[in-house]
Design a protein around this motif. Structure first.
Motif, PDB file in Angstrom:
ATOM      1  N   ASN A  33       0.853  -1.199   0.000  1.00 57.24           N
ATOM      2  CA  ASN A  33       0.000   0.000   0.000  1.00 57.24           C
ATOM      3  C   ASN A  33       0.882   1.239   0.000  1.00 57.24           C
ATOM      4  OD1 ASN A  33      -2.526  -1.305   0.062  1.00 57.24           O
ATOM      5  ND2 ASN A  33      -2.296  -1.705   2.239  1.00 57.24           N
ATOM      6  N   THR A  34       0.700   2.074  -0.980  1.00 51.00           N
ATOM      7  CA  THR A  34       1.581   3.242  -1.142  1.00 51.00           C
ATOM      8  C   THR A  34       0.843   4.571  -1.010  1.00 51.00           C
ATOM      9  OG1 THR A  34       1.263   3.239  -3.553  1.00 51.00           O
ATOM     10  CG2 THR A  34       3.115   1.952  -2.677  1.00 51.00           C
ATOM     11  N   ARG A  35      -0.490   4.547  -1.085  1.00 52.76           N
ATOM     12  CA  ARG A  35      -1.256   5.794  -1.004  1.00 52.76           C
ATOM     13  C   ARG A  35      -1.807   5.996   0.398  1.00 52.76           C
ATOM     14  NH1 ARG A  35      -4.927   4.669  -6.242  1.00 52.76           N
ATOM     15  NH2 ARG A  35      -5.026   2.682  -5.122  1.00 52.76           N
ATOM     16  N   ASP A  38      -5.098   4.319   1.330  1.00 54.87           N
ATOM     17  CA  ASP A  38      -4.974   2.867   1.365  1.00 54.87           C
ATOM     18  C   ASP A  38      -4.274   2.412   2.643  1.00 54.87           C
ATOM     19  OD1 ASP A  38      -6.193   2.836  -1.064  1.00 54.87           O
ATOM     20  OD2 ASP A  38      -4.389   2.427  -2.228  1.00 54.87           O
ATOM     21  N   THR A  66       8.890   9.951  -0.395  1.00 50.85           N
ATOM     22  CA  THR A  66       7.612  10.422  -0.921  1.00 50.85           C
ATOM     23  C   THR A  66       7.774  10.877  -2.360  1.00 50.85           C
ATOM     24  OG1 THR A  66       7.007  11.183   1.299  1.00 50.85           O
ATOM     25  CG2 THR A  66       5.685  12.006  -0.529  1.00 50.85           C
ATOM     26  N   SER A  69       2.099  11.232  -6.981  1.00 46.15           N
ATOM     27  CA  SER A  69       1.334  10.118  -7.526  1.00 46.15           C
ATOM     28  C   SER A  69       1.283  10.210  -9.051  1.00 46.15           C
ATOM     29  CB  SER A  69      -0.087  10.130  -6.963  1.00 46.15           C
ATOM     30  OG  SER A  69      -0.885   9.164  -7.605  1.00 46.15           O
ATOM     31  N   SER A  75       0.235  12.100  -3.107  1.00 47.92           N
ATOM     32  CA  SER A  75       1.575  11.529  -3.094  1.00 47.92           C
ATOM     33  C   SER A  75       1.523  10.026  -2.861  1.00 47.92           C
ATOM     34  CB  SER A  75       2.415  12.183  -1.985  1.00 47.92           C
ATOM     35  OG  SER A  75       2.498  13.588  -2.158  1.00 47.92           O
ATOM     36  N   GLU A  76       2.639   9.391  -3.138  1.00 46.30           N
ATOM     37  CA  GLU A  76       2.794   7.980  -2.822  1.00 46.30           C
ATOM     38  C   GLU A  76       4.003   7.821  -1.910  1.00 46.30           C
ATOM     39  OE1 GLU A  76       2.980   5.477  -6.227  1.00 46.30           O
ATOM     40  OE2 GLU A  76       0.837   5.707  -6.680  1.00 46.30           O
ATOM     41  N   TYR A  77       3.937   6.798  -1.058  1.00 43.27           N
ATOM     42  CA  TYR A  77       4.999   6.537  -0.094  1.00 43.27           C
ATOM     43  C   TYR A  77       5.622   5.185  -0.412  1.00 43.27           C
ATOM     44  CZ  TYR A  77       2.338  10.196   2.200  1.00 43.27           C
ATOM     45  OH  TYR A  77       1.665  11.365   2.457  1.00 43.27           O
ATOM     46  N   HIS A  78       6.934   5.189  -0.613  1.00 45.72           N
ATOM     47  CA  HIS A  78       7.629   3.967  -0.981  1.00 45.72           C
ATOM     48  C   HIS A  78       8.774   3.713  -0.008  1.00 45.72           C
ATOM     49  CE1 HIS A  78       5.674   3.278  -4.924  1.00 45.72           C
ATOM     50  NE2 HIS A  78       5.522   4.591  -4.900  1.00 45.72           N
TER      51      HIS A  78
END
Length: 237
Positions: A33-35, A38, A66, A69, A75-78
């Protein structure tokens, strides 16, 4: 944020990952889950402000990065390499709890939506049907709710309202029975054979359905622990 001191590696690691909710955030990231939304859905009970603070803390300490997206919204978190290396730590947390805190686990406390969300992120993409397939989960018993999973193009979408497509398989069970299968207390085929879970639809799809899920990351160790013979200790006189 507590300061435990930097004279001990365990103390230093605790400053990064030992705060409340942080291991669960890492669990969500490890599971893909990156968002923001989510991640939050996988942890009912966490406030949005606290999740923001914890994500910033992890980014500051080099555990996540960060990125904008691809959709252009948010944004997305990885996980960074350091963050990915924590997968073995989180896995050990889960295995330790199953071994030593098993009697305190409460798998039936999960609600239908959260359980379906967990199931959708544990899809085995390479085993899904080649065409769109709609699963309807009818939760019966104390908590009655209908939730749909739409499987398409190797992905799964959770719908709490009818998705507008014809249902291919209908699964009827209590949330507790589905939770038992997801966590590993009982295998899918066993639950179906005993009538605890009822599946209606094309037989070939019904037979394939359990292969579409990976279930919990700790499903096998949970099943072994749940069926381990109870040790009988001789009374000391």
């Amino acid at each position: 944020m507590p300061e435990y001191g930097r004279y001990c590696p365990v103390a230093l690691a605790s400053e990064v990952i030992a705060d409340r909710w942080t291991p669960l955030i890492l669990r969500e990231l490890i599971l893909g889950n990156t968002r923001f939304n989510d991640i939050a859905r996988g942890m009912p009970g966490i406030s949005r402000s606290l999740l923001v603070a914890r994500l910033r803390h992890l980014e500051k300490n080099g555990v996540i990065a960060t990125y904008p997206s691809p959709t252009g919204k948010g944004s997305e978190y990885h996980l960074t390499p350091a963050g990915k290396d924590l997968e073995r730590v989180i896995d050990s947390f889960g295995r330790w709890a199953i071994e030593w805190l098993f009697d305190e686990l409460r798998p039936h406390d999960v609600d239908p939506v959260t359980l379906t969300w967990w199931m959708h992120r544990r899809i085995a993409a390479d085993r899904l049907p080649p065409v769109r397939t709609v699963l309807e989960f009818r939760h019966v018993g104390a908590e009655q709710e209908v939730i749909w999973l739409v499987l398409e193009r190797g992905e799964a979408s959770v719908c709490i309202q009818h998705p507008g497509y014809e249902v291919d398989l209908r699964v009827t069970a209590t949330t507790a029975e589905l939770a038992d299968v997801f966590q590993g207390y009982r295998h899918w085929d066993e639950a179906v054979k005993e009538g605890r879970i009822v599946v209606d639809g094309l037989p070939r799809l019904a037979r394939a359905l359990p292969t579409w899920f990976e279930w919990s990351p700790w499903v096998e160790v949970t099943h072994e622990r749940a069926h381990r013979p109870v040790e009988v200790r001789a009374e000391v006189r």
